[in-house]
Every structure is written in structure tokens, then in C-alpha cells.
Design an enzyme around this catalytic site. Sequence first.
Site, PDB file in Angstrom:
ATOM      1  N   HIS A   1      11.875  14.496  -8.505  1.00  0.00           N
ATOM      2  CA  HIS A   1      12.552  14.793  -7.297  1.00  0.00           C
ATOM      3  C   HIS A   1      12.759  13.729  -6.507  1.00  0.00           C
ATOM      4  O   HIS A   1      11.687  12.925  -6.064  1.00  0.00           O
ATOM      5  CB  HIS A   1      12.298  16.071  -6.597  1.00  0.00           C
ATOM      6  CG  HIS A   1      12.476  17.390  -7.214  1.00  0.00           C
ATOM      7  ND1 HIS A   1      12.669  18.666  -6.608  1.00  0.00           N
ATOM      8  CD2 HIS A   1      13.046  17.373  -8.418  1.00  0.00           C
ATOM      9  CE1 HIS A   1      12.976  19.519  -7.526  1.00  0.00           C
ATOM     10  NE2 HIS A   1      13.310  18.923  -8.796  1.00  0.00           N
ATOM     11  N   TYR A  28      13.204  23.897   2.103  1.00  0.00           N
ATOM     12  CA  TYR A  28      12.511  24.326   3.327  1.00  0.00           C
ATOM     13  C   TYR A  28      13.244  25.045   4.431  1.00  0.00           C
ATOM     14  O   TYR A  28      14.209  24.313   5.098  1.00  0.00           O
ATOM     15  CB  TYR A  28      11.323  23.196   3.969  1.00  0.00           C
ATOM     16  CG  TYR A  28      10.335  22.868   3.160  1.00  0.00           C
ATOM     17  CD1 TYR A  28       9.000  23.489   3.219  1.00  0.00           C
ATOM     18  CD2 TYR A  28      10.513  21.794   2.093  1.00  0.00           C
ATOM     19  CE1 TYR A  28       7.919  22.987   2.588  1.00  0.00           C
ATOM     20  CE2 TYR A  28       9.524  21.315   1.362  1.00  0.00           C
ATOM     21  CZ  TYR A  28       8.328  22.057   1.439  1.00  0.00           C
ATOM     22  OH  TYR A  28       7.322  21.177   0.742  1.00  0.00           O
ATOM     23  N   PRO A  59      -0.344  25.466   2.663  1.00  0.00           N
ATOM     24  CA  PRO A  59       0.693  24.869   1.596  1.00  0.00           C
ATOM     25  C   PRO A  59       1.972  24.230   1.761  1.00  0.00           C
ATOM     26  O   PRO A  59       2.551  23.502   1.115  1.00  0.00           O
ATOM     27  CB  PRO A  59       0.984  25.856   0.677  1.00  0.00           C
ATOM     28  CG  PRO A  59       0.642  27.307   1.153  1.00  0.00           C
ATOM     29  CD  PRO A  59      -0.154  26.945   2.604  1.00  0.00           C
ATOM     30  N   LYS A  94      -0.014  19.526  -0.040  1.00  0.00           N
ATOM     31  CA  LYS A  94      -1.363  18.412   0.051  1.00  0.00           C
ATOM     32  C   LYS A  94      -2.266  18.823  -0.677  1.00  0.00           C
ATOM     33  O   LYS A  94      -3.049  17.825  -1.126  1.00  0.00           O
ATOM     34  CB  LYS A  94      -1.316  18.050   1.470  1.00  0.00           C
ATOM     35  CG  LYS A  94      -0.355  17.219   1.960  1.00  0.00           C
ATOM     36  CD  LYS A  94      -0.467  15.790   1.591  1.00  0.00           C
ATOM     37  CE  LYS A  94       0.851  15.310   2.236  1.00  0.00           C
ATOM     38  NZ  LYS A  94       1.833  15.045   0.638  1.00  0.00           N
ATOM     39  N   TYR A  99       5.098  13.132   2.852  1.00  0.00           N
ATOM     40  CA  TYR A  99       5.505  14.147   1.717  1.00  0.00           C
ATOM     41  C   TYR A  99       5.076  13.567   0.389  1.00  0.00           C
ATOM     42  O   TYR A  99       4.524  14.070  -0.442  1.00  0.00           O
ATOM     43  CB  TYR A  99       6.923  14.632   2.027  1.00  0.00           C
ATOM     44  CG  TYR A  99       7.177  15.834   1.284  1.00  0.00           C
ATOM     45  CD1 TYR A  99       6.735  17.037   1.793  1.00  0.00           C
ATOM     46  CD2 TYR A  99       7.522  15.872   0.162  1.00  0.00           C
ATOM     47  CE1 TYR A  99       6.747  18.266   1.089  1.00  0.00           C
ATOM     48  CE2 TYR A  99       7.656  16.942  -0.534  1.00  0.00           C
ATOM     49  CZ  TYR A  99       7.528  18.370  -0.160  1.00  0.00           C
ATOM     50  OH  TYR A  99       7.634  19.193  -0.960  1.00  0.00           O
TER      51      TYR A  99
HETATM   52  C1  LIG Z   1       0.114  29.710  -3.353  1.00  0.00           C
HETATM   53  C2  LIG Z   1      -0.466  28.543  -3.366  1.00  0.00           C
HETATM   54  C3  LIG Z   1       0.683  27.324  -3.369  1.00  0.00           C
HETATM   55  C4  LIG Z   1       0.145  25.924  -3.327  1.00  0.00           C
HETATM   56  N1  LIG Z   1       1.080  25.212  -3.339  1.00  0.00           N
HETATM   57  C5  LIG Z   1       0.727  23.991  -3.208  1.00  0.00           C
HETATM   58  C6  LIG Z   1       1.515  22.828  -3.428  1.00  0.00           C
HETATM   59  O1  LIG Z   1       2.716  22.834  -3.564  1.00  0.00           O
HETATM   60  N2  LIG Z   1       0.952  21.397  -3.596  1.00  0.00           N
HETATM   61  C7  LIG Z   1      -0.473  21.258  -3.331  1.00  0.00           C
HETATM   62  O2  LIG Z   1      -0.775  19.888  -3.485  1.00  0.00           O
HETATM   63  N3  LIG Z   1      -1.146  22.221  -3.289  1.00  0.00           N
HETATM   64  C8  LIG Z   1      -0.744  23.309  -3.211  1.00  0.00           C
HETATM   65  N4  LIG Z   1      -1.826  24.454  -2.930  1.00  0.00           N
HETATM   66  C9  LIG Z   1      -3.144  24.101  -3.092  1.00  0.00           C
HETATM   67  C10 LIG Z   1      -3.779  23.905  -4.211  1.00  0.00           C
HETATM   68  O3  LIG Z   1      -3.638  25.004  -5.209  1.00  0.00           O
HETATM   69  C11 LIG Z   1      -5.306  23.665  -3.986  1.00  0.00           C
HETATM   70  O4  LIG Z   1      -5.529  22.796  -3.042  1.00  0.00           O
HETATM   71  C12 LIG Z   1      -5.932  23.277  -5.509  1.00  0.00           C
HETATM   72  O5  LIG Z   1      -6.211  24.333  -6.377  1.00  0.00           O
HETATM   73  C13 LIG Z   1      -7.284  22.564  -5.050  1.00  0.00           C
HETATM   74  O6  LIG Z   1      -7.925  22.275  -6.160  1.00  0.00           O
HETATM   75  P1  LIG Z   1      -9.436  22.341  -6.510  1.00  0.00           P
HETATM   76  O7  LIG Z   1     -10.016  22.040  -7.711  1.00  0.00           O
HETATM   77  O8  LIG Z   1     -10.102  21.770  -5.320  1.00  0.00           O
HETATM   78  O9  LIG Z   1      -9.759  23.968  -6.026  1.00  0.00           O
HETATM   79  P2  LIG Z   1      -9.479  25.040  -7.208  1.00  0.00           P
HETATM   80  O10 LIG Z   1      -8.131  24.843  -7.973  1.00  0.00           O
HETATM   81  O11 LIG Z   1      -9.611  26.425  -6.271  1.00  0.00           O
HETATM   82  O12 LIG Z   1     -10.704  24.958  -8.163  1.00  0.00           O
HETATM   83  C14 LIG Z   1     -11.892  25.617  -8.073  1.00  0.00           C
HETATM   84  C15 LIG Z   1     -12.557  26.292  -9.233  1.00  0.00           C
HETATM   85  O13 LIG Z   1     -13.903  26.600  -8.844  1.00  0.00           O
HETATM   86  C16 LIG Z   1     -14.173  27.830  -9.432  1.00  0.00           C
HETATM   87  N5  LIG Z   1     -15.098  28.476  -9.040  1.00  0.00           N
HETATM   88  C17 LIG Z   1     -15.118  29.092  -7.759  1.00  0.00           C
HETATM   89  N6  LIG Z   1     -16.619  29.489  -7.486  1.00  0.00           N
HETATM   90  C18 LIG Z   1     -17.270  29.085  -8.348  1.00  0.00           C
HETATM   91  C19 LIG Z   1     -18.787  29.144  -8.614  1.00  0.00           C
HETATM   92  N7  LIG Z   1     -19.404  29.881  -7.854  1.00  0.00           N
HETATM   93  N8  LIG Z   1     -19.041  28.617  -9.764  1.00  0.00           N
HETATM   94  C20 LIG Z   1     -18.531  27.985 -10.644  1.00  0.00           C
HETATM   95  N9  LIG Z   1     -17.022  27.790 -10.578  1.00  0.00           N
HETATM   96  C21 LIG Z   1     -16.484  28.384  -9.326  1.00  0.00           C
HETATM   97  C22 LIG Z   1     -12.724  28.317  -9.559  1.00  0.00           C
HETATM   98  O14 LIG Z   1     -12.487  29.432 -10.486  1.00  0.00           O
HETATM   99  C23 LIG Z   1     -11.623  27.543  -9.782  1.00  0.00           C
HETATM  100  O15 LIG Z   1     -11.315  27.244 -11.145  1.00  0.00           O
HETATM  101  C24 LIG Z   1      -1.489  25.933  -3.158  1.00  0.00           C
HETATM  102  C25 LIG Z   1      -2.182  26.609  -3.094  1.00  0.00           C
HETATM  103  C26 LIG Z   1      -1.814  27.926  -3.338  1.00  0.00           C
HETATM  104  C27 LIG Z   1      -2.950  29.371  -3.108  1.00  0.00           C
END
Ligand SMILES: Cc1cc2nc3c(=O)[nH]c(=O)nc-3n(C[C@H](O)[C@H](O)[C@H](O)COP(=O)(O)OP(=O)(O)OC[C@H]3O[C@@H](n4cnc5c(N)ncnc54)[C@H](O)[C@@H]3O)c2cc1C
Length: 391
Positions: A72, A201, A293, A297, A385
Site C-alpha cells: 500500500h 481510519y 494498535p 507498530k 507510519y
Molecule cells: C488485535 C491486534 C491487532 C494488532 N495490530 C497490529 C498491527 O496492525 N501492526 C503491528 O505492528 N502490530 C499490531 N499488533 C501488535 C502485535 O500483534 C504484537 O505487538 C506482536 O504480536 C508482538 O510480537 P511478540 O513476538 O513480541 O509477542 P507475541 O506475538 O505475543 O509472541 C509471544 C509468544 O510467547 C508465547 N508465550 C507467552 N508466555 C509464554 C511462556 N510463559 N513460555 C513460553 N512462551 C510463552 C506466546 O504464546 C506467544 O506465542 C496487534 C495486536 C493485536 C492484539
Amino acid sequence: MRTQVAIIGAGPAGLTLSHLLYLQGIESVVLELRSREYIEHRVRAGVLEQGTVDLFRSAGVADRLDRECLVHHGIELLFERRRHRIPLTELTGGRAITIYGQQEVVKDLIRHRLEAGGQILFEATETTLLDLHTSSPRVRFRHGGEIHELQCDFVAGCDGGHGVSRTFIPPGAVSVYEKLYPFAWLGILAEAPPATDEIVYANHERGFALHSMRSPRLSRLYIQVPRDEPLERWPDDRIWEELRLRLGTDDGWTLNEGPIIEKSITAMRSLVTEPMQYGRLFLAGDAAHIVPPTGAKGLNLAVADVRVLAEALTAWYREGRDDLLAAYSTTCLRRIWRAEHFSWWMTWMLHRHEDEDGFLQRLQISQLRYVCTSRVAAASLAENYVGLETV
Ligand SMILES: Cc1cc2nc3c(=O)[nH]c(=O)nc-3n(C[C@H](O)[C@H](O)[C@H](O)COP(=O)(O)OP(=O)(O)OC[C@H]3O[C@@H](n4cnc5c(N)ncnc54)[C@H](O)[C@@H]3O)c2cc1C
């Protein structure tokens, strides 16, 4: 069991880190609480910054992304029933955003890790971090009904906003800065072709709405609802009616509707943990910081953190340098606070707040008009963005 880096969590942060370390010849074991099936189908983010896509390409994990993603070049802001386009690419010297579901990113990374012989232990529970302040930390966990112990040089806490890694830092060793918002997002994934070419948005008197997409056949839509709102209060018909109202324009545009295949409510908060390291434990992604969200980011920050961490660990293993590891937190926090501000600002500008006399609403409309009429204001939104190259 022994490895060089124990990674807690197989989300975008943990899996990307494991892959980047593998490319540098550094071993890791990833421990994931959930099953592979569960994390490969968890619908979340979908907007990738230019820098995130560039990293996946240079790391060799963007083969399917390049075939299936949607690129996009702009987004639209909708207020007072009119849409205004922010031309991201034109305003940022050619940069763009990429639409590709987070669950697809996770699937790709898992496939690449397993094909390369990487170790991901799914359904690892009761994770406990030990001896973090020594040079040989350990991770104890239950897997396949048995308790195991993993010895390592470093632990990367990539276990998201509800993970356990952070809880092993003694109270007082870190500060947590947090803001809770009095509203949440009700999000749906619908089998309906997106009725818009770019993300919309909307600031509406009934509350915020967002029209996004995951593919040419799947629409991703959100509406602002009160915090702690029960999902049962939102049957499908009510969601579509609210979306039609909040996304409506005066030019006769209509929303495409279809079966809702996923529905969830996400609380909104901003949170930063400082510093993001304690002894041999390094936090990355949502385990260290959360953004609402609205700025898209979260996933991008998670990937940006582990890029810094992988470089620092590589310098430690290759050259015996510890300066990059020592600076890890400071380096990441510059980008994180910029993203925190941008996400808070977008959230403030687009959502309905407690506002008895309409003062805030008037400020919001004034800000939206400014962003849509001033090239400088639009460029500021656009560069944040698509993701800043340097912070
Ligand atoms: C509805 C929604 C929409 C979003 N939209 C956007 C967007 O458009 N753009 C964007 O950039 N971000 C967006 N985000 C945010 C994004 O999804 C998160 O910031 C992202 O998932 C972060 O990645 P991470 O690997 O840090 O954490 P996570 O993806 O949460 O991964 C953490 C992992 O650790 C595992 N875990 C948890 N506890 C334990 C434990 N005790 N032992 C072992 N494993 C464990 C979990 O199961 C998970 O698989 C959105 C989030 C939501 C909820």
C-alpha cells in the site's frame, strides 16, 4: 540440555531472533507455551513497515510474503463523512507499507526454522528463569510431561505482554511506565472482499472505526468499544450496522459484508519497561513494551528489537565485545518511545474520549484537517507510519 541463547516465546520477536542468530552461526532453542497450530492461526497484526519487510527479505524468509502480500502506498483518514488520502510513498521518498497477516509471518518463520534444523519446543509450560545474574543462566520448563533444564549463555524474553520472563526481574531493577485507555477494539475478520484499496481510519461521533484487509478476499475491521465490553453484546448484525454508520461517507460508498470468521476484543494500553535487560536476560517485543494498535507498530517494534539484539549477540560471540549488549536497552528505547508517542497520538486523534462539552472533539477535527491539508503535517504522520529509518 545446552544452547547458546534460550528464547522464550515463538511470536514474531522470538522466531525472528532465532533465525537471525542461525544466520550468524549462533545456536538457540525456542520454548513456546502454545501449540504450533494455535500460534499459526492467532489473528493479530497485519501492517508491516518497510524496514520489517526489508529485514525479512535480507534474512531470506520473505519468499511467500513477496508472492502474497499487498503493498500500500497510502492510507485514508475519514472524518465528517469525507475521506482524505495521505500519500505515504510520495511523502516518504518511496517507502510503503505491506499488508501480510502476523499469523502468516509466524507460519513462514516456523517453517524456515524447522527446515534449517532449528529447535522450537511447542507446549513448553512452567517456564522458570534461574541464575540470570550469572554467566550461565538456566531455564527450567515442563515439556512432554517431564521437567527439563536448559543451560545457556543468554536468555531472550520474547514471550509477549502476558509472558513470564519479565516477572523474573527483581522488583526495583526496572521501571514500568504504563497508560491504560478506557476503551478497547472489537476486531473481526470477515470473508468479504475489502471495499477499499487502502486502510481507512475513521473518527466518528459514535467512536473510532478501522477498515483494513488481509487479502483480496478477507476484510479486517475494528470498532472502538468500552473497555471490558463483553463480546456477547455484539452479535454479527450489530457489528455490521455500527461499521456501516462509522465508515459511511456522503459519496455513496458501501461496505462489503460477509461471514465473520474471527471476532475478538483487545484492550488498549501503552507500556514500556526500562531498562529491557537484567543480567543475562534481554526482553524484546511485547514482553518489554506494548503500544495501542492504532499506529500499527507492535509487530514492527518486536522485529526492530531483535535486529538490535541479534547484532549485539553476534558482536559478543564473534569479537568478544559486550558494548552493544550493554547498549541494547538504550538503543531500542529510542525507537520504542518514538513509536509509543506516535501510537498514543494516533489513538488520541481518532478515538472518542470522555468529552462533556465537545472540546476534545473540536481539537481532534482541527488536528485531522491540519494533517490532511498541510504537506508538512502529513509527512510527519507518513514517516512515522511507514517506520523511521533512524530515530
Ligand atoms: C488485535 C491486534 C491487532 C494488532 N495490530 C497490529 C498491527 O496492525 N501492526 C503491528 O505492528 N502490530 C499490531 N499488533 C501488535 C502485535 O500483534 C504484537 O505487538 C506482536 O504480536 C508482538 O510480537 P511478540 O513476538 O513480541 O509477542 P507475541 O506475538 O505475543 O509472541 C509471544 C509468544 O510467547 C508465547 N508465550 C507467552 N508466555 C509464554 C511462556 N510463559 N513460555 C513460553 N512462551 C510463552 C506466546 O504464546 C506467544 O506465542 C496487534 C495486536 C493485536 C492484539
